[in-house]
Design a protein around this motif. Structure first.
Motif, PDB file in Angstrom:
ATOM      1  N   SER A   8       0.856  -1.192   0.000  1.00  0.00           N
ATOM      2  CA  SER A   8       0.000   0.000   0.000  1.00  0.00           C
ATOM      3  C   SER A   8       0.890   1.239   0.000  1.00  0.00           C
ATOM      4  O   SER A   8       2.011   1.211   0.524  1.00  0.00           O
ATOM      5  CB  SER A   8      -0.937   0.002   1.209  1.00  0.00           C
ATOM      6  N   LYS A  10       0.893   5.868  -1.122  1.00  0.00           N
ATOM      7  CA  LYS A  10       0.250   7.088  -1.614  1.00  0.00           C
ATOM      8  C   LYS A  10       1.086   7.625  -2.766  1.00  0.00           C
ATOM      9  O   LYS A  10       2.306   7.463  -2.782  1.00  0.00           O
ATOM     10  CB  LYS A  10       0.125   8.129  -0.511  1.00  0.00           C
ATOM     11  N   LEU A  11       0.421   8.240  -3.708  1.00  0.00           N
ATOM     12  CA  LEU A  11       1.129   8.880  -4.812  1.00  0.00           C
ATOM     13  C   LEU A  11       1.626  10.251  -4.370  1.00  0.00           C
ATOM     14  O   LEU A  11       1.100  10.845  -3.420  1.00  0.00           O
ATOM     15  CB  LEU A  11       0.194   9.034  -6.015  1.00  0.00           C
ATOM     16  N   VAL A  17      -2.748  10.597 -12.733  1.00  0.00           N
ATOM     17  CA  VAL A  17      -3.107   9.204 -12.486  1.00  0.00           C
ATOM     18  C   VAL A  17      -3.106   8.391 -13.781  1.00  0.00           C
ATOM     19  O   VAL A  17      -2.637   7.244 -13.803  1.00  0.00           O
ATOM     20  CB  VAL A  17      -4.461   9.097 -11.754  1.00  0.00           C
ATOM     21  N   GLN A  43      -4.143  -3.468  -9.293  1.00  0.00           N
ATOM     22  CA  GLN A  43      -3.902  -2.179  -8.644  1.00  0.00           C
ATOM     23  C   GLN A  43      -5.228  -1.709  -8.067  1.00  0.00           C
ATOM     24  O   GLN A  43      -6.240  -1.647  -8.771  1.00  0.00           O
ATOM     25  CB  GLN A  43      -3.343  -1.164  -9.634  1.00  0.00           C
ATOM     26  N   ASN A  45      -7.433   1.093  -5.466  1.00  0.00           N
ATOM     27  CA  ASN A  45      -7.442   2.490  -5.037  1.00  0.00           C
ATOM     28  C   ASN A  45      -8.616   2.742  -4.116  1.00  0.00           C
ATOM     29  O   ASN A  45      -9.728   2.266  -4.350  1.00  0.00           O
ATOM     30  CB  ASN A  45      -7.527   3.417  -6.254  1.00  0.00           C
ATOM     31  N   HIS A  46      -8.341   3.500  -3.057  1.00  0.00           N
ATOM     32  CA  HIS A  46      -9.385   3.990  -2.150  1.00  0.00           C
ATOM     33  C   HIS A  46      -8.947   5.375  -1.699  1.00  0.00           C
ATOM     34  O   HIS A  46      -8.046   5.513  -0.861  1.00  0.00           O
ATOM     35  CB  HIS A  46      -9.569   3.056  -0.954  1.00  0.00           C
ATOM     36  N   GLU A  48      -6.918   8.437  -1.349  1.00  0.00           N
ATOM     37  CA  GLU A  48      -5.500   8.731  -1.588  1.00  0.00           C
ATOM     38  C   GLU A  48      -4.614   7.491  -1.465  1.00  0.00           C
ATOM     39  O   GLU A  48      -3.421   7.553  -1.774  1.00  0.00           O
ATOM     40  CB  GLU A  48      -5.015   9.786  -0.589  1.00  0.00           C
ATOM     41  N   THR A  49      -5.181   6.395  -1.000  1.00  0.00           N
ATOM     42  CA  THR A  49      -4.381   5.192  -0.793  1.00  0.00           C
ATOM     43  C   THR A  49      -4.510   4.242  -1.979  1.00  0.00           C
ATOM     44  O   THR A  49      -5.608   3.931  -2.426  1.00  0.00           O
ATOM     45  CB  THR A  49      -4.808   4.462   0.498  1.00  0.00           C
ATOM     46  N   TRP A  50      -3.370   3.813  -2.464  1.00  0.00           N
ATOM     47  CA  TRP A  50      -3.277   2.841  -3.546  1.00  0.00           C
ATOM     48  C   TRP A  50      -2.697   1.558  -2.966  1.00  0.00           C
ATOM     49  O   TRP A  50      -2.020   1.584  -1.940  1.00  0.00           O
ATOM     50  CB  TRP A  50      -2.358   3.356  -4.653  1.00  0.00           C
ATOM     51  N   ASP A  52      -0.991  -2.349  -4.480  1.00  0.00           N
ATOM     52  CA  ASP A  52      -0.669  -3.308  -5.530  1.00  0.00           C
ATOM     53  C   ASP A  52      -0.769  -4.696  -4.917  1.00  0.00           C
ATOM     54  O   ASP A  52      -0.251  -4.940  -3.822  1.00  0.00           O
ATOM     55  CB  ASP A  52       0.756  -3.104  -6.048  1.00  0.00           C
TER      56      ASP A  52
END
Length: 100
Positions: A8, A10-11, A17, A43, A45-46, A48-50, A52
């Motif tokens: 997990s 954040k970008l 994106v 991948q 996403n929720h 701001e949290t990504w 893999d």
């Protein structure tokens, strides 16, 4: 049993994106999908949290992938350039039950 490499993160701020996802696809097609025991990369996403979720045939294959990733190539470095690296949390899991 299969093994899952769950990360997990954040970008970075102001990341495009669509460009990040394009680079992710190139990394998968050019490197990750060619690793021994690779099954899939999801991948998630929720907000701001990504995350893999890479699935391998075995924990040994996952560990080999981790070891091979210690010297990232140009595709991986580009992928990492989008990520706030201190936000990364890595978790290797063994699949104990697969409810299908």
């Amino acid at each position: 049993m299969n093994a899952i490499y769950y990360v997990s993160y954040k970008l970075k701020k102001d990341v495009d994106v669509a460009e990040f996802l394009d680079v992710s696809k190139k990394l998968n097609d050019g490197y990750i999908s060619k690793q021994k025991g690779y099954i899939s990369w999801k991948q998630l996403n929720h907000g701001e949290t990504w995350a893999d979720m890479l699935i391998f045939e075995s924990m040994e294959d996952l560990q080999n992938f981790q070891n091979n990733s210690n010297n990232p190539d140009e595709l991986a470095l580009k992928f990492y350039s989008f990520i706030n690296l201190p936000s990364c949390k890595f978790h290797p899991y063994t699949v104990e039950v697969d409810h299908k």
